[in-house]
Design an enzyme around this catalytic site. Structure first.
Site, short mmCIF file in Angstrom:
data_model
loop_
_atom_site.label_atom_id
_atom_site.label_comp_id
_atom_site.label_asym_id
_atom_site.label_seq_id
_atom_site.Cartn_x
_atom_site.Cartn_y
_atom_site.Cartn_z
N LYS A 236 0.80 -1.27 -0.04
CA LYS A 236 -0.13 0.16 0.08
C LYS A 236 0.85 1.32 0.20
O LYS A 236 0.57 2.29 -1.00
CB LYS A 236 -0.92 0.10 1.03
CG LYS A 236 -1.82 -1.04 0.98
CD LYS A 236 -2.55 -1.32 2.43
CE LYS A 236 -3.80 -2.39 2.27
NZ LYS A 236 -4.46 -2.70 3.62
N GLN B 277 -4.23 -1.18 9.80
CA GLN B 277 -4.34 -2.68 9.26
C GLN B 277 -4.78 -3.56 10.29
O GLN B 277 -4.56 -3.65 11.34
CB GLN B 277 -3.04 -3.03 9.01
CG GLN B 277 -2.91 -4.29 8.09
CD GLN B 277 -3.35 -4.41 6.84
OE1 GLN B 277 -3.51 -3.33 6.11
NE2 GLN B 277 -3.59 -5.62 6.44
N ASP C 243 -10.78 3.00 4.48
CA ASP C 243 -11.35 1.44 4.45
C ASP C 243 -12.97 1.52 4.39
O ASP C 243 -13.19 0.49 3.87
CB ASP C 243 -10.76 0.95 5.72
CG ASP C 243 -9.46 0.06 5.86
OD1 ASP C 243 -9.46 -0.51 4.36
OD2 ASP C 243 -8.77 -0.04 6.62
N1 GUN Z 1 -6.87 -6.84 6.53
C1 GUN Z 1 -7.03 -7.44 5.60
N2 GUN Z 1 -7.86 -6.79 4.58
C2 GUN Z 1 -7.82 -5.40 5.11
C3 GUN Z 1 -8.51 -4.11 4.60
O1 GUN Z 1 -9.04 -3.97 3.42
N3 GUN Z 1 -8.09 -3.26 5.47
C4 GUN Z 1 -7.59 -3.20 6.43
N4 GUN Z 1 -7.51 -1.98 7.24
N5 GUN Z 1 -6.93 -4.28 7.15
C5 GUN Z 1 -7.21 -5.42 6.45
#
Ligand code: GUN
Length: 310
Positions: free
Chosen positions: A64, A108, A131
Site C-alpha cells: 500500500k 491494518q 477503508d
Molecule cells: N486486513 C485485511 N484486509 C484489510 C483491509 O481491507 N483493510 C484493513 N485495514 N485491514 C485489512
C-alpha cells in the site's frame, strides 16, 4: 461456429483481468492527483498504521505504501510493536485525524487481541476512513448515500469488475454474495442492491447453497473456503467474482510447496460462466487501486475540489 466444433461447445469464459483494470484506475488516480495539485490542492496523504508483526499484514502494508508513493501521494507508515496499548493506538489515530496533510487513515487488521478493533475504527475521522469501515460510512452506504461515503475497497473493486463485463446497468440481475463479513460480504450486498440487483447473501448457515448459486446471474464468493463453488453450481453465462485467497498444499510442485486458490473451482466454473476472475490477478489488485482512489476522493473533498468517479 467453425467446422469441426460441436454446436454445444461453449466459448470459454472471459478471464477478467483485474491487474489491467487496477492499472487503469491507478493511472486515473495519478492523473487526477496532478490535476488536484495544479488546482492549488495538496498531494493526497495516506497514513497506514500497523500494530504487531503479522507477516501477511507487513506484506499488504508495504504494498500500500509503495503504491501511494508511486502515485505521488504523501505516504506515512506507523509501525508499532505488538506491546502497543490501545490508548497509544488511539493517540496516533487522533494525531492523524488532526493532521491536514493526511487525508486517509488505514489501520491494518487484524489488530492484536488486547486492542478493541471497533473502538479504533470509530476513533478514525469518517472523512479520512479510506477503508470505509466506520459506522458512519457503512450507514451512508446502507441508506443510499454512496456519494457522501467512503466505501470498503474490495467490494467497490468487485463492483467495477462486474460493470466492466455487464455494463453500467445491473438492474434486475440476480446476485448471490457468499459470505457476510463486514469488510466484503455486507458492503458488496449493499452496493449490488444500490445497483438494483436482487441480492441474496448466503453464509455458513445457508441451506442449499448450490440451488441459490444456480439462480444467480452474478456470484461474488468471499468465504475463505478453497474451491467451494463448483462448476455444477453455476448458471450458464453467469459472471463470477472470486474474492478468495486460500493457500493450499501443492505436493505436485514439490514437498512443502503450496499454491493460491480462490473460493471457486476455477476450471469447472470457467467452463460454464461467461466471465470469471482468476486467483491471483483478479480481485486482489483492485483492492489497492480502490484504496488509492478513496484517498484521492478524500483529498478532493478536503480541498473542496470536484472528485473523480471510478
Ligand atoms: N486486513 C485485511 N484486509 C484489510 C483491509 O481491507 N483493510 C484493513 N485495514 N485491514 C485489512
Amino acid at each position: 461456429m467453425t467446422h469441426g466444433q460441436s454446436s454445444s461447445a461453449k466459448a470459454p469464459a472471459a478471464v477478467i483481468d483485474g491487474k489491467a483494470v487496477a492499472a487503469e484506475i491507478t493511472d486515473k488516480v495519478a492523473a487526477e492527483t496532478g490535476r488536484l495539485i495544479a488546482a492549488g490542492g495538496v498531494a493526497p496523504g495516506l497514513a497506514v498504521v500497523l500494530v504487531g508483526d503479522d507477516a501477511a499484514s507487513q506484506v499488504y502494508v508495504g504494498a500500500k505504501g509503495r503504491k501511494a508513493k508511486e502515485l505521488g501521494f504523501h505516504s506515512v507508515q506507523h509501525t508499532l510493536p505488538l506491546s502497543t496499548s490501545e490508548a497509544e493506538v488511539l493517540a496516533i489515530v487522533d494525531q492523524l485525524n488532526r493532521d491536514p496533510s493526511i487525508h486517509g487513515i488505514l489501520v491494518q487488521l487484524p489488530l492484536p487481541r488486547h486492542i478493541d478493533t471497533s473502538k479504533v475504527i470509530e476513533a478514525i475521522d469518517p472523512a479520512k476512513d479510506v477503508d470505509g469501515f466506520h459506522p458512519i460510512n457503512v450507514g451512508r452506504l446502507a441508506i443510499g448515500e454512496r456519494d457522501r461515503a467512503l466505501v470498503s475497497c474490495t467490494p467497490a473493486g468487485c463492483l467495477l469488475l462486474i460493470q466492466r463485463v455487464l455494463g453500467g446497468n445491473l438492474a434486475g440481475k440476480d446476485a448471490l454474495v457468499i459470505g457476510r463479513s463486514n469488510i466484503v460480504g455486507k458492503p458488496m450486498a449493499q452496493l449490488l442492491l444500490q445497483e438494483s440487483c436482487t441480492v441474496t447473501v448466503a453464509h455458513s448457515r445457508s441451506r442449499d447453497l448450490p440451488a441459490l448459486a444456480r439462480k444467480a446471474d452474478i456470484i461474488v464468493a468471499a468465504v475463505g473456503r478453497p474451491e467451494m463453488v463448483r462448476g455444477d453450481w453455476v448458471k450458464p453465462g453467469a459472471v463470477i467474482i472470486d474474492v478468495g485467497m486460500n493457500r493450499i498444499p501443492a505436493p505436485e510442485r514439490g514437498e512443502g510447496k503450496t499454491r493460491l486458490v480462490g473460493d471457486v473451482a476455477y476450471a469447472e466454473a470457467a467452463a460454464i460462466a461467461s466471465a470469471i476472475t482468476p486467483v491471483p490477478g483478479g480481485v486482489g489488485p483492485m483492492t489497492i487501486a480502490m484504496l488509492m482512489a478513496n484517498t484521492l476522493v478524500a483529498a478532493c473533498r478536503a480541498a473542496g475540489q470536484p472528485e473523480p468517479t471510478f
